[in-house]
Design a protein around this motif. Structure first.
Motif, short mmCIF file in Angstrom:
data_model
loop_
_atom_site.label_atom_id
_atom_site.label_comp_id
_atom_site.label_asym_id
_atom_site.label_seq_id
_atom_site.Cartn_x
_atom_site.Cartn_y
_atom_site.Cartn_z
N VAL A 19 45.47 32.65 48.27
CA VAL A 19 44.64 33.39 47.32
C VAL A 19 45.51 34.18 46.35
N MET A 20 46.58 34.75 46.84
CA MET A 20 47.50 35.49 45.96
C MET A 20 48.09 34.57 44.90
N GLN A 21 48.47 33.37 45.32
CA GLN A 21 49.04 32.42 44.37
C GLN A 21 47.99 31.95 43.37
N LEU A 22 46.76 31.74 43.85
CA LEU A 22 45.67 31.28 43.00
C LEU A 22 45.30 32.31 41.96
N THR A 23 45.11 33.55 42.39
CA THR A 23 44.58 34.59 41.50
C THR A 23 45.66 35.37 40.77
N ARG A 24 46.91 35.29 41.26
CA ARG A 24 48.01 36.07 40.70
C ARG A 24 47.74 37.58 40.78
N LEU A 25 47.09 37.97 41.87
CA LEU A 25 46.79 39.37 42.08
C LEU A 25 47.58 39.90 43.27
N THR B 295 44.40 43.31 46.68
CA THR B 295 43.21 42.82 45.98
C THR B 295 42.76 41.48 46.54
N ALA B 296 43.72 40.59 46.79
CA ALA B 296 43.38 39.29 47.35
C ALA B 296 42.72 39.45 48.72
N TYR B 297 43.26 40.37 49.52
CA TYR B 297 42.67 40.63 50.84
C TYR B 297 41.24 41.17 50.69
N ARG B 298 41.03 42.04 49.71
CA ARG B 298 39.69 42.60 49.49
C ARG B 298 38.70 41.51 49.11
N TYR B 299 39.14 40.55 48.31
CA TYR B 299 38.27 39.44 47.95
C TYR B 299 37.86 38.64 49.19
N LEU B 300 38.83 38.34 50.03
CA LEU B 300 38.54 37.58 51.25
C LEU B 300 37.58 38.34 52.17
N GLN B 301 37.77 39.65 52.25
CA GLN B 301 36.88 40.46 53.08
C GLN B 301 35.45 40.47 52.52
N SER B 302 35.32 40.54 51.20
CA SER B 302 34.00 40.55 50.59
C SER B 302 33.27 39.23 50.83
N LEU B 303 33.98 38.13 50.68
CA LEU B 303 33.37 36.82 50.93
C LEU B 303 33.02 36.64 52.40
N SER B 304 33.84 37.20 53.28
CA SER B 304 33.56 37.11 54.71
C SER B 304 32.35 37.96 55.08
N LYS B 305 32.25 39.13 54.49
CA LYS B 305 31.10 40.00 54.75
C LYS B 305 29.80 39.34 54.32
N ALA B 306 29.86 38.54 53.24
CA ALA B 306 28.68 37.83 52.76
C ALA B 306 28.38 36.58 53.57
#
Length: 272
Positions: A26-32, A36-47
């Motif tokens: 995800v870090m490589q994909l988003t360049r973030l 931030t990348a971890y937060r994205y993964l957590q948000s998608l997991s929570k959903a």
């Protein structure tokens, strides 16, 4: 590109060859940043769209299964086209496939497969490219000139490789010819020795929603006759169009066509 676009773009990492993603992907994909990348993964997991697995890997989550069930029950294209497809396939004892499209892919939405002597090469949810096979070409040829021009700009090399035109004028002419014929016949473009005969499916405003495709062996096609097989597919697609128009008139909720897009913009370095 918004943060939401980047977060949802994580789902584009998944395909047949990659069923799990890690934080580094995800870090490589988003360049973030890692945080931030971890937060994205957590948000998608929570959903429920993703789920944590072993080895710090994330896989698709149970919410995807729930959404697929709802789509099977409510999608206008699927609920109106599948009964017609299964009826015609059963009567002819010939295999059919229903396809829709999104982005730069054609997607198998449903199958009617009465001829079990033929291996079931396709399955619901299997993506295919836009430039090979009757299922794709018949959709492509019925997009608007504006959409086709965008596709030519984004995928010129693939279009040339598929023999659809080396420039915009040639591509436009090829698409116009296919569209006027009302049906596309291809030989072995996706699976060797198989013929695909595809007709477009339209919404009430004549915008292409997908395709209905007959799939048969070369020998069966030669024995049955091209014109007869083409007529079966075109007539079945017309029946589906009529059902979609009737439902839209009664409910005021027409099926909405997808729009082509450039592909995975995040994998292309975050291009817009």
């Amino acid at each position: 590109m918004t943060s939401l676009d980047k977060m949802l773009g994580i789902l584009d990492l998944f395909d047949d060859d990659k069923v799990g993603v890690q934080l580094e992907d995800v870090m490589q994909l988003t360049r973030l940043s890692r945080a931030t990348a971890y937060r994205y993964l957590q948000s998608l997991s929570k959903a429920g769209v993703l789920a944590p697995a072993t080895g710090n890997t994330y896989v698709l989550g149970p919410r995807v299964i729930e959404l697929d069930r709802l789509m099977r029950l409510t999608d206008p294209l699927l609920t109106n086209a599948s009964p017609v497809m299964h009826e015609v396939a059963g009567a002819l004892r010939i295999n059919f496939m229903l396809c829709s499209y999104y982005g730069n892919k054609v997607m198998c939405a449903d199958l009617a497969w009465p001829d079990e002597s033929l291996t079931r090469f396709y399955e619901r949810g299997r993506p295919m490219p836009m430039f090979r096979g009757a299922m794709a070409k018949v959709i492509l040829s019925n997009l608007t000139p504006y959409q086709l021009r965008s596709i030519m700009l984004w995928h010129a090399d693939e279009i040339r490789a598929a023999g659809l035109g080396s420039n915009w004028d040639e591509f436009r002419t090829t698409m116009s010819r296919m569209r006027k014929e009302g049906c596309v016949v291809t030989h072995g473009e996706v699976i060797p020795d198989l013929v695909g005969i595809g007709a477009p499916i339209f919404d009430p405003d004549k915008r292409v929603l997908g395709s209905l495709v007959m799939i048969l062996r070369e020998e069966t096609f030669a024995h049955s006759g091209e014109e007869l097989m083409r007529r079966h597919v075109i007539d079945a697609a017309a029946r589906i169009d009529a059902k979609l128009a009737s439902v839209a008139e009664k409910t005021g909720m027409p099926a909405l066509p997808a729009r082509p897009r450039r592909g995975n913009v995040l994998r292309n370095g975050g291009a817009a």
